[in-house]
Design an enzyme around this catalytic site. Structure first.
Site, PDB file in Angstrom:
ATOM      1  N   LYS A 134      -2.693  53.040  58.687  1.00 22.79           N
ATOM      2  CA  LYS A 134      -1.404  53.547  59.157  1.00 22.79           C
ATOM      3  C   LYS A 134      -0.465  52.392  59.504  1.00 22.79           C
ATOM      4  O   LYS A 134      -0.801  51.516  60.300  1.00 22.79           O
ATOM      5  CB  LYS A 134      -1.645  54.429  60.380  1.00 22.79           C
ATOM      6  CG  LYS A 134      -0.412  55.129  60.937  1.00 22.79           C
ATOM      7  CD  LYS A 134      -0.823  56.021  62.104  1.00 22.79           C
ATOM      8  CE  LYS A 134       0.333  56.783  62.701  1.00 22.79           C
ATOM      9  NZ  LYS A 134      -0.107  57.648  63.821  1.00 22.79           N
ATOM     10  N   CYS A 182       0.714  60.619  59.584  1.00 17.33           N
ATOM     11  CA  CYS A 182       1.424  61.118  60.753  1.00 17.33           C
ATOM     12  C   CYS A 182       2.798  60.477  60.969  1.00 17.33           C
ATOM     13  O   CYS A 182       3.754  60.831  60.297  1.00 17.33           O
ATOM     14  CB  CYS A 182       0.530  60.978  61.986  1.00 17.33           C
ATOM     15  SG  CYS A 182       1.000  62.087  63.353  1.00 17.33           S
ATOM     16  N   GLU A 234      -5.425  63.593  60.396  1.00 15.49           N
ATOM     17  CA  GLU A 234      -5.530  62.316  61.097  1.00 15.49           C
ATOM     18  C   GLU A 234      -6.610  62.427  62.174  1.00 15.49           C
ATOM     19  O   GLU A 234      -6.784  63.464  62.795  1.00 15.49           O
ATOM     20  CB  GLU A 234      -4.185  61.975  61.741  1.00 15.49           C
ATOM     21  CG  GLU A 234      -4.180  60.658  62.499  1.00 15.49           C
ATOM     22  CD  GLU A 234      -2.858  60.372  63.189  1.00 15.49           C
ATOM     23  OE1 GLU A 234      -2.534  59.198  63.373  1.00 15.49           O
ATOM     24  OE2 GLU A 234      -2.154  61.345  63.547  1.00 15.49           O
TER      25      GLU A 234
END
Length: 274
Positions: free
Chosen positions: A113, A154, A40
């Site tokens: 995300k 994440c 990330e």
């Protein structure tokens, strides 16, 4: 099939981080890897909003993305570029966006995300990712030499519904690039990644940021590869560098035949509150 994971201590200078990734593409090719996975925020890890804003670009103008596409083409390499901070012309907001780049240098998939990291940790760390980034909306999968690759980033790791959706949609492998904090990594990183692999019966490949960063934060490291049975095939520890792992893709079908959870899903009614 051999994959490579780049464990980074990304700084605030996108050009320096791009150079690190480009070198990793070349080394991954030299090491006979088919696919390189990066963490990330591979382009820059910078919690200073004013400084990081100066480096923001639209996707089509992002120099890190351009350099990695060129490297993928030059070395005939697939790259899962974990994520970059990019602007979107449609809403003029930052997006934490991952990319899958083919060996022709073309972008094969994008993923924004979905779950944003808004937390207050016991050690005093406070994060409000939603103050800076727009949340993504859609789960994403792409056909690759590893099979069908599902994408997460994440904090998505804590939301099993996303991974259940990817699994039901046909994922064989899931990429989970990350920049985990040290307290949450020590408590949950290995457990959550193994759980997601076991639940989905997929390989999970998690390239991570590590160490003390230029912007003052510290990340957990421990880039992992977990097989569909939940076995950890690679744990990169805390040192930055390039790590290799060989995947037996036949293990996916073997595990699913052993415990065929994909055929055992049932609709759930309720809840009944009695």
């Amino acid at each position: 099939m051999r994959v490579a994971l780049l464990q980074m201590t990304a700084g605030v200078d996108p050009a320096a981080n791009a150079a690190t990734i480009v070198k990793a593409v070349a080394k991954a090719a030299e090491g006979s890897a088919t696919f390189l996975f990066t963490p990330e925020m591979s382009g820059a890890l910078d919690r200073d909003r004013a400084r990081s804003a100066a480096a923001l670009r639209l996707e089509a103008e992002d120099p890190v993305l351009h350099d990695v596409q060129a490297a993928a083409l030059a070395h005939d390499m697939w790259v899962s570029l974990g994520s970059l901070a990019v602007l979107d012309r449609a809403d003029e907001k930052r997006h934490n966006r991952g990319f899958v780049i083919g060996p022709d240098g073309a972008i094969r998939a994008r993923y924004d995300k979905i779950h944003l990291f808004d937390v207050d940790l016991p050690d005093g760390q406070s994060w409000r990712e939603s103050a800076t980034y727009a949340a993504g909306q859609d789960a994403t999968l792409v056909q690759t030499p590893l099979g069908v690759l599902g994408l997460g980033i994440c904090y998505d790791l804590r939301f099993p519904a996303l991974f259940n959706m990817l699994s039901k949609a046909g994922a064989d492998v899931i990429a989970l690039p990350a920049a985990f904090t040290v307290p949450t990594g020590e408590a949950h990183w290995h457990t959550l990644l193994r759980a997601r692999a076991i639940e989905t019966q997929c390989f999970v490949i998690a390239a991570a940021q590590t160490g003390q960063h230029e912007d003052g934060r510290e990340t957990f490291g421990h880039s992992l590869v977990v097989d569909p049975w939940g076995r950890v095939l690679l744990d990169a520890g805390t040192e930055p560098g390039l790590y290799f792992c060989d995947l037996d893709l036949n293990e996916i079908a073997a595990v699913r035949a052993r415990i065929p959870v994909h055929t055992h899903h049932r609709p759930i009614g309720g809840p009944l509150i009695l």
